[in-house]
Structure formats: C-alpha cells, structure tokens
Design a protein around this motif. Structure first.
Motif, mmCIF file in Angstrom:
data_model
loop_
_atom_site.group_PDB
_atom_site.id
_atom_site.type_symbol
_atom_site.label_atom_id
_atom_site.label_comp_id
_atom_site.label_asym_id
_atom_site.label_seq_id
_atom_site.Cartn_x
_atom_site.Cartn_y
_atom_site.Cartn_z
ATOM 1 N N PHE A 99 -4.795 24.031 -39.876
ATOM 2 C CA PHE A 99 -4.846 24.276 -38.373
ATOM 3 C C PHE A 99 -5.597 23.631 -37.534
ATOM 4 C CE2 PHE A 99 -2.898 28.269 -39.928
ATOM 5 C CZ PHE A 99 -2.196 28.751 -38.798
ATOM 6 N N ILE A 102 -3.101 20.828 -36.785
ATOM 7 C CA ILE A 102 -2.191 21.270 -36.044
ATOM 8 C C ILE A 102 -2.734 21.245 -34.502
ATOM 9 C CG2 ILE A 102 -1.150 23.289 -34.915
ATOM 10 C CD1 ILE A 102 -0.472 24.240 -37.391
ATOM 11 N N MET A 106 -1.736 18.833 -31.383
ATOM 12 C CA MET A 106 -1.572 19.261 -29.751
ATOM 13 C C MET A 106 -2.339 18.376 -28.953
ATOM 14 S SD MET A 106 -1.793 23.433 -30.093
ATOM 15 C CE MET A 106 -0.397 24.339 -30.469
ATOM 16 N N ILE A 114 5.479 13.425 -23.410
ATOM 17 C CA ILE A 114 6.254 14.832 -23.621
ATOM 18 C C ILE A 114 5.465 15.769 -22.461
ATOM 19 C CG2 ILE A 114 6.834 16.713 -24.907
ATOM 20 C CD1 ILE A 114 6.986 14.962 -27.260
ATOM 21 N N LYS A 115 4.065 15.626 -22.303
ATOM 22 C CA LYS A 115 3.322 16.416 -21.417
ATOM 23 C C LYS A 115 3.513 17.809 -21.679
ATOM 24 C CE LYS A 115 2.071 13.159 -18.284
ATOM 25 N NZ LYS A 115 0.680 12.986 -18.266
ATOM 26 N N VAL A 116 2.803 18.373 -22.766
ATOM 27 C CA VAL A 116 2.545 19.707 -23.284
ATOM 28 C C VAL A 116 1.632 20.230 -22.114
ATOM 29 C CG1 VAL A 116 1.465 20.898 -24.819
ATOM 30 C CG2 VAL A 116 2.986 19.064 -25.826
ATOM 31 N N PRO A 117 1.889 21.595 -21.772
ATOM 32 C CA PRO A 117 1.011 21.983 -20.543
ATOM 33 C C PRO A 117 -0.562 21.715 -21.125
ATOM 34 C CG PRO A 117 2.373 23.544 -21.490
ATOM 35 C CD PRO A 117 2.821 22.390 -22.053
ATOM 36 N N ILE A 118 -1.295 21.337 -20.083
ATOM 37 C CA ILE A 118 -2.660 21.178 -20.202
ATOM 38 C C ILE A 118 -3.207 22.765 -20.395
ATOM 39 C CG2 ILE A 118 -4.220 21.428 -18.230
ATOM 40 C CD1 ILE A 118 -3.791 18.112 -18.341
ATOM 41 N N GLY A 119 -4.351 22.495 -21.488
ATOM 42 C CA GLY A 119 -4.830 23.838 -21.833
ATOM 43 C C GLY A 119 -4.280 24.298 -23.222
ATOM 44 N N LEU A 120 -3.132 23.804 -23.724
ATOM 45 C CA LEU A 120 -2.805 24.154 -25.129
ATOM 46 C C LEU A 120 -3.384 23.438 -26.089
ATOM 47 C CD1 LEU A 120 1.285 24.419 -25.425
ATOM 48 C CD2 LEU A 120 -0.370 26.174 -25.603
ATOM 49 N N LEU A 123 -6.440 25.761 -26.656
ATOM 50 C CA LEU A 123 -6.020 26.966 -27.191
ATOM 51 C C LEU A 123 -5.689 26.737 -28.981
ATOM 52 C CD1 LEU A 123 -5.157 29.981 -27.195
ATOM 53 C CD2 LEU A 123 -2.710 29.103 -26.865
ATOM 54 N N VAL A 169 -9.903 26.947 -22.101
ATOM 55 C CA VAL A 169 -8.310 27.090 -21.647
ATOM 56 C C VAL A 169 -8.328 27.246 -20.199
ATOM 57 C CG1 VAL A 169 -6.135 28.096 -22.123
ATOM 58 C CG2 VAL A 169 -7.595 27.838 -24.069
ATOM 59 N N TYR B 29 8.930 26.716 -16.847
ATOM 60 C CA TYR B 29 7.932 25.531 -16.515
ATOM 61 C C TYR B 29 8.625 24.485 -16.204
ATOM 62 C CZ TYR B 29 3.651 22.811 -17.637
ATOM 63 O OH TYR B 29 2.782 21.793 -17.728
ATOM 64 N N LYS B 33 8.382 22.132 -13.086
ATOM 65 C CA LYS B 33 7.911 20.959 -12.696
ATOM 66 C C LYS B 33 8.761 19.937 -12.068
ATOM 67 C CE LYS B 33 4.075 20.302 -14.855
ATOM 68 N NZ LYS B 33 2.890 19.051 -15.026
ATOM 69 N N ILE B 175 1.415 29.172 -18.270
ATOM 70 C CA ILE B 175 2.414 28.746 -19.439
ATOM 71 C C ILE B 175 1.617 28.805 -20.698
ATOM 72 C CG2 ILE B 175 1.807 26.394 -18.740
ATOM 73 C CD1 ILE B 175 5.256 27.901 -20.244
ATOM 74 N N VAL B 176 0.384 28.863 -20.628
ATOM 75 C CA VAL B 176 -0.182 28.820 -21.891
ATOM 76 C C VAL B 176 -0.308 29.986 -22.487
ATOM 77 C CG1 VAL B 176 -2.733 28.290 -23.081
ATOM 78 C CG2 VAL B 176 -1.705 26.712 -21.421
ATOM 79 N N LEU B 179 3.454 31.123 -23.777
ATOM 80 C CA LEU B 179 3.820 30.601 -24.848
ATOM 81 C C LEU B 179 2.972 31.123 -26.266
ATOM 82 C CD1 LEU B 179 4.473 26.900 -24.289
ATOM 83 C CD2 LEU B 179 5.962 28.634 -24.179
ATOM 84 N N ALA B 228 1.531 29.530 -38.386
ATOM 85 C CA ALA B 228 1.747 28.149 -38.262
ATOM 86 C C ALA B 228 2.920 27.843 -38.240
ATOM 87 C CB ALA B 228 1.315 27.300 -39.789
ATOM 88 N N ILE B 231 4.090 28.786 -34.654
ATOM 89 C CA ILE B 231 3.618 27.601 -33.546
ATOM 90 C C ILE B 231 4.724 26.774 -33.514
ATOM 91 C CG2 ILE B 231 2.007 26.006 -33.494
ATOM 92 C CD1 ILE B 231 -0.127 27.701 -34.358
ATOM 93 N N TYR B 238 10.356 24.486 -27.211
ATOM 94 C CA TYR B 238 9.728 23.899 -26.016
ATOM 95 C C TYR B 238 10.442 22.532 -25.859
ATOM 96 C CZ TYR B 238 6.329 22.078 -22.623
ATOM 97 O OH TYR B 238 5.806 21.679 -21.570
ATOM 98 N N HIS B 242 13.069 20.962 -23.146
ATOM 99 C CA HIS B 242 12.784 19.855 -22.470
ATOM 100 C C HIS B 242 14.091 19.031 -22.259
ATOM 101 C CE1 HIS B 242 10.357 16.872 -20.515
ATOM 102 N NE2 HIS B 242 10.393 16.009 -21.478
#
Lengths: 280, 280, 280, 280
Positions: A99, A102, A106, A114-120, A123, A169, B29, B33, B175-176, B179, B228, B231, B238, B242
């Motif tokens: 984990f 992982i 992230m 790819i611009k994963v949403p900020i905060g992930l 998390l 987050v 999302y 954007k 969005i965080v 998801l 896992a 996720i 996601y 995209h």
C-alpha cells in the motif's frame, strides 16, 4: 520478520522520511515566505516525483525482503500438503509495503502529465497508513501483554498519522499539518527500533519480563519521550533550514531560490511580450 | 438470506454502483476541466435522477427478494401461535434496503422541481450506509469467530463509506471524495461476494475452519487485497474515461460535450438578447 | 504524587489558566468588537509571550515537585540493586508537565522573531493535553472501581480539551472555542481538587466506599455539576469584562484601548506620509 | 422516574421540539429563498428568544417533576441516618434537565442586548445533549440485557444529535444540519415513548422477555423504523411549509414575508435619508 532486522528496516524507512519531510516542508515554507508573492518554485514538483519514486523503491525492497529472507514464504501462500497458510506474518508485512508502494505511485501520477486530481496523493498515503494500522491491530492478538502494549502504542502513532494525512487532503500545503506528519513519521520510525530492542534484544541480553506492570508503565512513558525527541528534531531541522536559507540568500547569489525566480522571470517576460502584442 | 445468493445480490448492487460512480465522476471531472469555465453540462442532472430511480428500483428488488423467497417471512412479523418473531434476519435486510430506497428518493427530489436543499441527498446516502452498518453490528453477535470477523471487516468498508459520504454533504463535488466513495462501494461489493464464497461455498466444497487463527489472519489480509484491486479498477476507469473524452473531442465532433455547450450557447444568446433589450 | 497535594497542585494550575483564559479571550473579543476595524491591539502579543513563559515556569515547578518531594525518585529511573523502575508514577507526572513546558516554549517562539508558523502553539497545547490523557488512561488500570471511574471522568475533560484545541489550529481566534477551552480547563482544575478530596481526604475523614455503585453514580453527576459551575464562572467573567471595558471607555480616557489606537494612529500617520510622498 | 410517565414526559418535549424545528427551519429556508437577497426577516430573532424561553420552562417542569413526584427525593441528596444517597436516578435526570435549561438561557442571551458571541447557543445545546448521553451511558450498567440495549440505542440518537449540533457551531444556518437535528430530536422523542411502552407497559400487559435475543434484534430494527418515520415527518413538514409559503405569497398579500420586507423597507428609507444628508 519477527526479529530485530524486521523492525529496524521499516523503522529506518520512517526515520528517513520523517527527517526528509521536516527538511522539505520547512524549506518550502521559508522559500514561500521570502518570495513575497507566496509562489513555490517549480523545482518542488520534481522533488515530489522523486519522493514518490523513492517510496515505490523502498516498498519493493521491503516486499522482497519479507518474501525472500531465508525464513520467508518465497511467494508461496498455501502449502499444498498440509492445507495451511504459509508464513502469514510475512505476507501481512508485504501487504503493508504494497500500500505504501501504491501511495508512491499516486504521488508520481499526481505530478505527471495524466494530472490525477490533487489530494489523491495524500488520500493514498492516508490509506496506506490506515492499512498498516488495521493489519497491526489484528496482528497482535494472543501475544504476551508487553508485546501487545508496545504494538498498541505504535498504533497510536500510525492512526494519528492517518488522521493528519486525511486532513491534508482538504487542507493542502498547511505547514502545521506537514510538520506534524513529519514528527509522527519520526516517532513511528524510532518506535520500530525500540520495539526491536525490547522484544528481540540484538545484543543477546536478557529478555524483558513480559507480564510486569512496571515495564508496561515505563514503556508508555518512554513512548512519550520518543515523541518529545522527535518534536525536538523537527524543531531543529526547521531552525537550521531557516538559517541556511538566510545565509544562501545573502552569500551564494541565491542559487536555489534563483531557480524559482529565474523561471518566474522568464514567464513574466513572456507575459509582458504577450501583453505588448495585445496592446499593439 | 443466509445463503450464497443473499450475499451475491447486494454484492452485485454495490459493484455496479461502484463501477458506475467511478465512471460518472471521472467523466464529470474531465469534462469540467475541458470546459474552461468549470461548467458542468445540464446533462448530468438527468443522470442523477436516473441514478436515484435505479437505487429505488434495486432497493425494491432487494426488499421483495428478502420477503418472498421460499424461506422468507412473506410480510409476517409476529407468528400468532408461538408469539415469536418471524425471520428477523430477512426483516433486518429489508430494513437496510428500505433506507437505500429512501436515499434514492432523496436523490430524485433534489433534482426535481421541489428543490430539496442540496446536500440532503448525500446525507440520505450516509444515513443509509450508517443504518446498514448499525444493523450488521448487532447482527453478528453469537456467531462463530470467522463469521464475526468477516462481517466486522465489512463494517470497516461500510463505516468508511458513511464518513466519506457525510463529508460530501459539506464538500460537494470534491472529486477525491467521490472516487474514494466509488472505491469503497467496489470494496463492499466484492467483499459481499467473498463472504458468500467463504461462509456458503456455492460449489459445495468443504467449509472453512471457523475457529482457526490462520484463517482470521488470511481473511484480514485478503480484505486489504480486495481494496488494492478496487483502487486499481477505479484508477483504470479514470484513465479510460480520460482517453475516451480526449478522443471524443478530437474525432466525433464533440457530441457529449457539445450537449452542454449547445445549451450554454442558447442561454448565452438569450442573455445577450436580454442585455441588448436592456441597453436599448 | 499519590496524595492530596499532588492533585491540588495541577488542579490549581488549571484553575488559574481557566480563569485567565476566560478573562483574556473575553477582553480580546470585546476590544475587537469596539475597534470597529476588527483589529487586535499589539499589546496581546506580549501577553501571549508572558503566558507561554508562565506555562514553562509552572511546568518546571511541577516537574521539580514530582522529582524532589521526599517520596520522589530524585532523578533516579532504574534502581541498580533490584533492577526495578523507581517511582514510575512520579516519572509519568513529570512527563506530563514536560509536554506542557514544550507547549509553553512553542507559545513563546510563535511570537518571537523566529516566527514559528502560526497554529503550532495550539497544536503544541493539544499534544500536551493528549499526552496527559494518554498517560492517565494507562495509569489507572488495576485500581479500585471508584478510583478508576473518577479518573476516567477526568479523561473526558482532558480529551474534550484536546479536541477543542486541535480545532483551534484551523479555526484560530474563534471566541466560541476559546471560551469552551477556558471552561474545560476550569473543569479539569476543579475536578483535580475533587479527586484529591475523594481519594485522599485532607481532613483525615473516613474514606469513601470504593466499590459502592451509588458513589459511582453520584460522582458522575457531580462531574456534570462541576461543569455547570465552570460554565457559570466563564459567563460571569465574560459579563464582567464586558462591563469593565464599557466603563473604561467612558471614564478613564480609554487607557487600554488607547494603547492599541495610539499605535494604529502612528502607523496611519506614517502611511499617510508615505502616500503623500507617493502623490507628490 | 423509572416509570412510563418518566419516559413520556421527556419524549413529548423532544417530539415537540423536533416538530417545531422541522417547521421553523423549513419556513426560514423557504422565506430566504424567496427574498432574493438571502435576507432572513428580523421576526425570527424573537422566535429564537421565545424558543429559548420555552426550553428553560420545559427544563424547569422536568426538574420539578423529577424532584417532587411522590417517589422523588424532594431536594434531599444525602440521607442523614444511613449515610446513603437519596434517589440518585431522579437527581441524574434533574441534572440532564438543568443543562437543557442552561442551553435555553444561552439561546436567550445570544439574541439579547448583551450579545453573547454567536455559536455559543449551539455549543450549549451540544453540551446539553452530550451530558444527557454521558449520564445515560453510566446509568444503565448492571441492568437486564434488553434494558441496556434499548438505552444504548437511545445513545446513538443522542450522540448523533451532539455531533450534529457541534457542527452547527461552525456551519451555522446550514439547512441540511438543521433538518437533520430536527429528525434526530423526533427520533429521540418517539424512542423515549417506545422505551416506556417496552419496559413499563402502561396497559399492564405482560413484560417483554428481557434476555431473549429475538427481542434485541427486533428492537434494533424497530429503532431504524422510528428513524424512517421521523425522516418522513420532517419531509412532510418541509413540503407543507413550501406549499403554505407559496399560497401565502399569492393570496394573503404576503403577511409574514411582508413583516420582514416592511422592516427592511424602513431601514432602507432610513439609510437613504442618511445618504441624502451625507450628500447634501
């Protein structure tokens, strides 16, 4: 690995991350304060990617170590003959490392294209810490009192970290939370070493009396001392970074900060060009 | 229903919703954007209503299944002769479905003409999840150890979902959290299937040893592996959305996004007409 | 110190801080309301530094008292002969005081020239309260029922304080939280005295029956009465400050408020000079 | 009072407040939506004061009832002869009422001329609910299983209310939280009646079997049904208020809303006068 090395390895990881975080976030905060527009240099984005990669690397090391030490399961989960599970302890530790891996992935993706949403990313770290605590919680049933207690103290550090990271987050770039996280990582790291020393004394000394109430009381207090020490270390790092940044600025021609300013300068000149062309 | 089907049915519901949410929120999302004004197309409102209706429908199916399976209570609560309660398990499951039905009704009302205050739909879902966890908590007393443990792991997923949805009342369109909720729904769904396979093996294989500590340890770890995986699934959805959105935009003349833009265009032209008449 | 004095000392500290906070924050709030620009006079910064110093001083007194009372450990942790821990109770209490000392140091640093990030002082206090509760929690195992219960009530006050102070990290200068904290400090202080009176009656009267359920019920209720009283005291202080400020303003030529206004006046005149030079 | 009336009395209080809140907050929300400037009519401030006074009155009734029923303690706390506590149950209930009285007093003060900081009224209610739950928690030890369980379900309603009201300190005028609080008050009220019916059947029917697991399961489910009903009632009140307001507006010349508008009108005309005199 139920031995000294099995506690020293994750302990060292956490100590390194705690030290690193206390330096990184102090540095970021001081630079932001100096750049009067509250701008963070781009430089820190690549640092984040590097940190993510390190996390992935450390997790891989941990997983491989748990699997392929001589006493490990060597990727076998179910022993065919006796229909029993093979080395579940090592498998659980591998899962914990997974984990964190992982979470590292992230981190990398957040700053990639790819611009994963900020905060992930936060998390992810929070989930990694939660899983660690979750597995430890069911880990220590049926063990002697001291063993249970020393691990339940660890849980305090882990779940505090989970909560702190979860708050991040929503309250990103909050220096208070960031330094708090750094101090909790340090605490966890030094406590892993402490567990190693208490339960598996490397010097081969006499074991601690596991059912003695005095030992329980001392260990609880000792945990608080560890935290006092880790607060001190974070405070020192914060003060040192402060002095360094100041000196840097005065003497060396503002190398690191310059990095950010030069970029900003370029952008500004570009924008002013655009503005000019607009105005024409 | 204390059998394999009784766990597969809710499990499938949760998996479907988990998959659906991970796609819906990713889509929303990415579109937001791209539409640089951070505008969500109206299209999504009807999607929400449809989702609410599906929830109500699934709940009805669940309630009817619990009541009218051959071994069910057929709406009888108190048996007249023996003065005892009839099939309380099925009644409890019906109650769980009932609250998800209420949550679905709230979803529909939020986007209807009555204009229920925004946020009540999330609170409704949070309450539904809480009631589910609450009933499960008192459900499993006096059962064998493995049965209790495997259900208490489910509780972790349920109450995490409750908390996440409760946060969404105040942090809507985050969005965080969205998801995270999707991943927890997937976890719950696959875990329901896992419970079915462990406690009521459909292939008629041998039962698991219910008091074996190794089994407990494995199941705990297995729960983490489920998460896992979920996720990973959310991450894949996601990424796929995209790519899809990107392709759509380039090739097919922006059908879906156009839907939103056309509407906005109409509004704009209307507003500009109004402005003109104002200015005259 | 497991005697009356050992409870009266920390109790007095908390009562003093509770009274002080209820006055300080009321005063600050009323002054801010009157200065119509919501400006706090600089004067309060030096007050904060003074408060921090007092905290450090009180902690030192507490630590020294715990170590050097006749029955104390005199800084010895491990007795060499019997290989047992020396007076762990006193050591634990010292540790509690230590964290309040750290919190005091943080208070001072926040308003010094080093400019520790704002919010860390509240986090420091929150950690100090948490550590206090944490140590008490493991402190009272294996004691008689009444002893355990009366300490667990104390925990309620301590952990409520922890939570309240933690919220203040993010919601600084929130008068509701500040008065709440003051009332909880008062509660803790008076409850320490109550514990002293119940467990170690100073008049040498008869001991309370420690296993009587009636006593447990009364003590629980008594705790609520203590809180009602502390609410009343905070309310009185709030009202008194209100009246004082009003009178001050009218009669005495606004001494205290003037302090802030004069400073502001200077700043204003300076700014206006700057503006003039700009405009020239 | 451990009888049917002792549960019916607080139950009725909570039902009345639940109904009242669901109407008041719906009304407020609808009026705010209609007055397009999001302005609440002054009218509601006097309503709040009236509500506070009602709370104080209800608390007094409750306290007097607990003290002066024939089986009550009549203000005696310690019986002189036997050195035992007198009717601690009634004293505990009186304490609960006391805190609701304090909360009512805070409500009044918030809207009086003293101008207690806003938010303290919600904190007061939150504390009152917490104290209620806190005393109940230690109240039911050593009772039969059903008795304990039915009270622990009540605790769920009470502590949810505590949390909801605590959130309102920081998120004031949030309609979702306000309706949630109303529904929880209704739940608590109807559950008090249910407890009365189960433990002290007023018709003198046969007692429930207190150790039967089926009864426990049914009661848990029944609690959920109560909540479903209370959600329905709040929803109905919300819808009814919506219709009423609409009709009022169309037919009766906007009496109630006018009240607010007229006041605003006056203020506006006053302000415009001031502006004019300024401009002259």
């Amino acid at each position: 690995m139920a031995n000294f090395e099995g506690h020293a390895l994750p302990g060292s990881f956490f100590i390194i991350f705690g030290l690193w975080w206390s330096v990184k976030y102090s540095l970021k905060y001081h630079i932001m304060k100096m750049n009067k527009d509250g701008h963070t240099p781009r430089f820190f984005e690549s640092v984040e990617v590097f940190e993510g990669a390190t996390k992935v690397f450390c997790s891989l090391v941990g997983m491989l170590a748990e699997q392929f030490v001589p006493s490990g399961p060597h990727l076998a989960l179910l022993s065919g003959e006796t229909h029993t599970w093979v080395k579940l302890m090592n498998w659980q530790h591998s899962t914990m490392y997974l984990f964190f891996g992982i979470s590292g992935a992230m981190d990398i993706l957040t700053y990639s294209s790819i611009k994963v949403p900020i905060g992930l990313d936060r998390l992810g770290l929070s989930v990694a810490l939660f899983v660690e605590g979750f597995l430890f919680y069911y880990h220590v049933v049926n063990r002697p009192m001291l063993d249970q207690h020393i691990h339940s103290l660890l849980l305090t550090a882990i779940f505090s970290g989970t909560l702190c990271t979860l708050l991040e987050v929503f309250l990103r770039d909050n220096i208070v939370l960031e330094l708090f996280r750094a101090s909790l990582a340090l605490l966890q790291g030094t406590w892993f070493w402490q567990i190693g020393f208490v339960l598996y004394p490397p010097s081969g000394g006499p074991q601690w009396e596991e059912e003695d109430h005095g030992n329980i009381m001392f260990i609880t207090m000792c945990f608080c001392w560890h935290y006092a020490t880790s607060i001190l270390i974070v405070a020192l790092n914060y003060a040192l970074t402060h002095c360094c940044i100041r000196k840097c600025r005065r003497n060396k021609g503002q190398i690191e900060i310059g990095l950010g300013i030069r970029k900003k300068h370029k952008e500004n000149s570009r924008t002013s060009l655009l503005n000019e062309s607009d105005e024409e």
